[in-house]
Design a protein around this motif. Sequence first.
Motif, PDB file in Angstrom:
ATOM      1  N   TYR A   1      14.547 -28.246 -19.972  1.00 49.88           N
ATOM      2  CA  TYR A   1      14.903 -28.396 -18.686  1.00 49.88           C
ATOM      3  C   TYR A   1      16.429 -29.095 -18.551  1.00 49.88           C
ATOM      4  O   TYR A   1      16.575 -30.149 -19.250  1.00 49.88           O
ATOM      5  CB  TYR A   1      13.857 -29.146 -17.785  1.00 49.88           C
TER       6      TYR A   1
ATOM      7  N   CYS B   1      15.905 -28.627 -10.957  1.00 49.39           N
ATOM      8  CA  CYS B   1      16.290 -28.425 -12.547  1.00 49.39           C
ATOM      9  C   CYS B   1      16.334 -27.027 -12.651  1.00 49.39           C
ATOM     10  O   CYS B   1      15.687 -26.147 -12.199  1.00 49.39           O
ATOM     11  CB  CYS B   1      14.897 -29.136 -13.368  1.00 49.39           C
TER      12      CYS B   1
ATOM     13  N   SER C   1      13.714 -24.921 -10.436  1.00 43.71           N
ATOM     14  CA  SER C   1      12.521 -25.540  -9.840  1.00 43.71           C
ATOM     15  C   SER C   1      12.983 -27.022  -9.378  1.00 43.71           C
ATOM     16  O   SER C   1      13.726 -27.545  -9.848  1.00 43.71           O
ATOM     17  CB  SER C   1      11.575 -25.608 -10.819  1.00 43.71           C
ATOM     18  N   LEU C   2      12.027 -27.620  -8.632  1.00 39.95           N
ATOM     19  CA  LEU C   2      12.335 -29.004  -7.888  1.00 39.95           C
ATOM     20  C   LEU C   2      11.925 -29.816  -9.170  1.00 39.95           C
ATOM     21  O   LEU C   2      11.235 -29.480 -10.024  1.00 39.95           O
ATOM     22  CB  LEU C   2      11.306 -29.359  -6.756  1.00 39.95           C
ATOM     23  N   ASN C   3      12.689 -30.750  -9.317  1.00 37.65           N
ATOM     24  CA  ASN C   3      12.605 -31.813 -10.291  1.00 37.65           C
ATOM     25  C   ASN C   3      11.072 -32.815  -9.729  1.00 37.65           C
ATOM     26  O   ASN C   3      11.273 -33.375  -8.875  1.00 37.65           O
ATOM     27  CB  ASN C   3      13.691 -32.954 -10.525  1.00 37.65           C
ATOM     28  N   PRO C   4      10.274 -33.023 -10.720  1.00 39.04           N
ATOM     29  CA  PRO C   4       9.031 -33.480 -10.340  1.00 39.04           C
ATOM     30  C   PRO C   4       9.399 -34.931 -10.629  1.00 39.04           C
ATOM     31  O   PRO C   4       8.197 -35.841 -10.168  1.00 39.04           O
ATOM     32  CB  PRO C   4       8.009 -33.011 -11.502  1.00 39.04           C
ATOM     33  N   TYR C   5      10.269 -35.349 -11.181  1.00 44.57           N
ATOM     34  CA  TYR C   5      10.486 -36.951 -11.261  1.00 44.57           C
ATOM     35  C   TYR C   5      11.737 -37.406 -10.219  1.00 44.57           C
ATOM     36  O   TYR C   5      12.075 -38.304 -10.375  1.00 44.57           O
ATOM     37  CB  TYR C   5      10.980 -37.222 -12.623  1.00 44.57           C
ATOM     38  N   TYR C   6      11.958 -36.457  -9.271  1.00 39.25           N
ATOM     39  CA  TYR C   6      13.188 -37.020  -8.212  1.00 39.25           C
ATOM     40  C   TYR C   6      12.628 -38.092  -7.554  1.00 39.25           C
ATOM     41  O   TYR C   6      11.512 -38.046  -6.898  1.00 39.25           O
ATOM     42  CB  TYR C   6      13.624 -35.743  -7.568  1.00 39.25           C
ATOM     43  N   ARG C   7      13.466 -39.152  -7.501  1.00 38.22           N
ATOM     44  CA  ARG C   7      13.093 -40.438  -6.721  1.00 38.22           C
ATOM     45  C   ARG C   7      13.490 -40.403  -5.394  1.00 38.22           C
ATOM     46  O   ARG C   7      13.152 -41.418  -4.594  1.00 38.22           O
ATOM     47  CB  ARG C   7      13.417 -41.593  -7.508  1.00 38.22           C
TER      48      ARG C   7
ATOM     49  N   TYR D   1      15.028 -34.841 -17.337  1.00 39.43           N
ATOM     50  CA  TYR D   1      14.619 -34.878 -15.795  1.00 39.43           C
ATOM     51  C   TYR D   1      15.171 -35.995 -15.441  1.00 39.43           C
ATOM     52  O   TYR D   1      14.893 -37.204 -15.440  1.00 39.43           O
ATOM     53  CB  TYR D   1      12.968 -35.217 -15.798  1.00 39.43           C
TER      54      TYR D   1
END
Length: 68
Positions: free
Chosen positions: A29, A17, A49-55, A10
């Motif tokens: 992933y 991802c 899917s969208l990266n849940p850790y994207y800053r 991630y």
Amino acid sequence: LPAPGRAQTYDPAYPVCLYVVPWGGGAYYDGTYQTMAQCQASANGQMCSLNPYYRGAAGPVRPNNQRY
């Protein structure tokens, strides 16, 4: 004993991802895509899917010189 799985990636610099399920197991992933379209072009039937850790994009820092 099962073989060790591949570490999930991630990268917080990438917003999308790809969930990769290789033959024989060991799903992981691959979070190294800039856009959903870019991921889907590489997906080959896998799920993006969208990266849940994207800053998010880092914008310029502006000083706050307001006085109240």
